[in-house]
Write a protein that holds these residues in place. Structure first.
Motif, PDB file in Angstrom:
ATOM      1  N   GLU A   1       0.735  -1.148   0.025  1.00 23.80           N
ATOM      2  CA  GLU A   1       0.063  -0.020  -0.336  1.00 23.80           C
ATOM      3  C   GLU A   1       0.727   1.133  -0.111  1.00 23.80           C
ATOM      4  O   GLU A   1       0.528   2.195  -0.618  1.00 23.80           O
TER       5      GLU A   1
ATOM      6  N   GLU B   1       2.384   1.789  -3.605  1.00 26.13           N
ATOM      7  CA  GLU B   1       1.046   2.302  -4.331  1.00 26.13           C
ATOM      8  C   GLU B   1       1.050   3.562  -4.257  1.00 26.13           C
ATOM      9  O   GLU B   1       0.988   4.403  -5.327  1.00 26.13           O
ATOM     10  N   SER B   2       0.973   3.971  -2.822  1.00 28.52           N
ATOM     11  CA  SER B   2       1.060   5.470  -2.738  1.00 28.52           C
ATOM     12  C   SER B   2       2.440   6.294  -3.155  1.00 28.52           C
ATOM     13  O   SER B   2       2.225   7.413  -3.887  1.00 28.52           O
TER      14      SER B   2
ATOM     15  N   GLU C   1       1.819   6.855  -6.793  1.00 29.00           N
ATOM     16  CA  GLU C   1       0.906   8.256  -7.141  1.00 29.00           C
ATOM     17  C   GLU C   1       1.768   9.469  -6.968  1.00 29.00           C
ATOM     18  O   GLU C   1       1.256  10.529  -7.680  1.00 29.00           O
TER      19      GLU C   1
ATOM     20  N   SER D   1      -0.369  11.196   1.652  1.00 33.81           N
ATOM     21  CA  SER D   1      -0.993   9.983   2.153  1.00 33.81           C
ATOM     22  C   SER D   1      -2.130   9.571   1.119  1.00 33.81           C
ATOM     23  O   SER D   1      -2.628  10.366   0.618  1.00 33.81           O
ATOM     24  N   LYS D   2      -2.689   8.560   1.517  1.00 33.05           N
ATOM     25  CA  LYS D   2      -3.904   7.731   0.831  1.00 33.05           C
ATOM     26  C   LYS D   2      -5.169   8.657   1.198  1.00 33.05           C
ATOM     27  O   LYS D   2      -6.402   8.541   0.452  1.00 33.05           O
TER      28      LYS D   2
END
Length: 594
Positions: free
Chosen positions: A427, A430-431, A434, A543-544
């Motif tokens: 995760e 993944e961040s 981005e 952050s997400k």
């Protein structure tokens, strides 16, 4: 954003200001559908602007038609295409006498050029660029509006509306829309407020050259929901919309353009020649960056957009790897959690075994169950028995179940911890994808995936040496002058937390969600509340949770952040911290470098 009529009005004004009176010095056809025209400015404009020439770029690319001025140059083919040679023959050394936008806000720019023909007589020619998506074209006509040639030929077999061929009369294709610059309140009411569709759609479908976002901006300025049906607006609401509409048109009529780019974080989201207040009010993650002129805006916007698009394309393979691994591990974690929950029955089986050991002699031979008093709780318990086994054998069967589930629980605890850490790492990767901005950022993310076993190792470059990683963290400066660093990926997070920051510096991270490590370097100084809030805002933004209204942020002294032995990159633990909920707004922070 669409290259709408207001943007073209802004361009037309700038082209007119700079180029009228100038002479066409060079013409190059750099692409099959693109012209580069060098214009020597008039003496008056050269003195006024402090430059001697401008390059005019006209592109009728179906996917991205553009028109703007630039100081850059571009290589052209060794042999000029026929259309370029035709333009050189007629208008090279010609003088630009006007630059206009026909039909109010039509997406057309018209350059009128005067020149001397072969007989030495003064003649006028017109070069037009139509910026109309896939129908875009560059067309060359004589003074009688007859097409001499075009960069794209459009025969009747392609368009039944209008042929664009030598010898045909030129006219702007009609969309049966109204000129917004000359409309009255009564015309507006008749054209817009009688339509049974959202008010913003009714505006741009009725008037030439208006885009959906400008129509939404008009509704926002009027304080009317853009999705409200136009036909249900009362007289007062209709009057508000018209006033907002006319205010925007007045900016265009008087040439009061204020080009700006709207950013969502560091990503260019939109641009316009008028203020788009709807973005600033709608979401604090948007910020407006004013640009000196519309040509500079177009160059900057599409250059940045291309970089972002290119990085997104280059990261597709990494995203797919991360997504696949993440989905697999989440499924595995769900299964393991279910197995662990099932193993919670183990203590019941142990108690059944103990009770049968004590009271089993009371069971009738061949009985399928026995009810005994549980001395742990004082309550009666009914225990299922296998009638083919003795009480002691039944007790052993329950003890065996207990032992098996105990081993399962112990194994599940370890496996769940391992898979949970893998999910957390994926995760965070993944961040990191981005916020990746260049190939160096992707290289460092790829290295982590290789080191973690998600990608096969390809550690050498063409010369046999390891690829050098040049990606660096974001470096911001707070309003009070404190340096704040933001990790772009897990390796940078570890580097910032345990090498860059001292024990007395402050560490920030979004609570229980993937995000960057943020460190605020104190330099031994007392840190004001504003600096804490700005560092927390950075942790929220990277952050997400960046699209949430507020994000909860943990912060503490760096000395209290620990990394367990053997932990995955970016993984840390802490036991004492402060927390604050803050909006992910970093518009007031200055990015120094990355």
């Amino acid at each position: 954003m669409a290259f709408d009529g207001i943007t073209i009005a802004n361009l037309t004004k700038d082209f007119s200001d700079y180029l009228v009176g100038g002479r066409i010095y060079k013409i190059a056809q750099t692409e099959s559908d693109e012209l580069f025209i060098t214009v020597k400015l008039s003496y008056e404009n050269a003195d006024k602007y402090g430059i001697k020439q401008k390059r005019l770029v006209l592109s009728s690319d179906a996917s991205l038609p553009l028109a703007y001025m630039t100081d850059d140059n571009k290589n052209s083919p060794m042999t000029a295409p026929n259309f370029c040679m035709l333009l050189r023959k007629h208008i090279q050394n010609g003088r630009i006498v006007s630059v206009t936008q026909p039909g109010g806000l039509e997406r057309v720019i018209r350059f009128e050029v005067e020149h001397l023909d072969e007989m030495g007589d003064l003649r006028h020619k017109v070069l037009l660029i139509e910026i109309m998506g896939k129908y875009s074209n560059i067309i060359f006509t004589d003074e009688n509006n007859v097409i001499i040639d075009s960069i794209k030929h459009i025969p009747a077999s392609v368009s039944s509306v209008r042929e664009v061929l030598p010898g045909r009369e030129y006219f702007v294709p009609s969309q049966e829309k109204i000129n917004p610059l000359t409309t009255t309140a009564d015309e507006f009411s008749s054209a817009v407020l009688s339509k049974g569709m959202p008010i913003f759609k009714a505006i741009y479908s009725s008037y030439t050259g208006l885009s959906p976002i400008v129509s939404q901006e008009i509704c926002y300025r009027a304080g009317i929901d853009a999705d409200k049906s136009a036909i249900v607006l009362d007289a007062g609401e209709g009057a508000k919309v018209y006033r907002a509409f006319d205010d925007v048109m007045e900016l265009v009529r008087t040439g009061r353009f204020t080009p700006s780019i709207i950013y969502n974080g560091d990503i260019p989201k939109e641009y316009a020649s008028i203020p788009l207040t709807i973005y600033e009010a709608e979401d604090s993650s948007f910020r407006t960056a004013p640009i000196s002129d519309i040509s500079a805006l177009i160059e900057q916007y599409y250059a940045e957009k291309n970089v972002y698009t290119r990085i997104r394309q280059k990261s597709v393979d990494l995203r797919k790897i991360v997504q696949t691994a993440l989905e697999r591990n989440v499924k595995k974690l769900d299964l393991q959690t279910k197995q662990l929950k099932d193993s919670e029955k183990k203590d019941k089986y142990r108690i059944y075994g103990e009770l049968l050991t004590v009271y089993g002699y009371n069971a009738e031979p061949g009985a399928k169950s026995i009810t005994v008093n549980d001395y742990n709780t004082g309550e009666d318990v009914t225990i299922t028995l296998d009638p083919t086994l003795t009480p002691s054998q039944n007790a052993k069967k329950y003890f065996d179940k207990y032992t098996k589930l105990k081993r399962t629980a112990e194994a599940m605890d370890e496996q769940i911890k391992e898979v949970s850490e893998a999910v957390e790492q994926l995760e965070s990767i993944e961040s990191a994808l981005e916020i990746a901005q260049n190939e160096a950022d992707l290289a460092q993310i790829r290295k982590e995936l290789v080191d973690s076993g998600y990608i096969k190792s390809h550690t050498t470059s063409k010369n046999g040496r390891k690829e050098k990683i040049t990606s660096k963290p974001f470096h911001y400066v707070s309003s009070d002058g404190f340096d704040i660093f933001v990790g772009k990926n897990n390796y940078q997070n570890d580097e910032l937390t345990f090498k860059t920051a001292n024990g007395g510096d402050w560490w920030f991270h979004a609570k229980k969600i993937a995000g960057s490590h943020v460190v605020l370097i104190t330099g031994g100084k007392e840190v004001p509340d504003r600096a804490f809030e700005e560092a927390a805002a950075l942790a929220a933004f990277y952050s997400k949770g960046k699209n949430q209204e507020k994000v909860e942020i943990d912060y503490l002294k760096r000395k209290d952040v620990k990394k367990p032995g053997g932990a995955k990159p970016g993984f840390v633990v802490y036991y004492t911290n402060y927390s604050m909920a803050i909006a992910p707004d970093i518009s007031n922070l200055k990015l120094i470098s990355e």
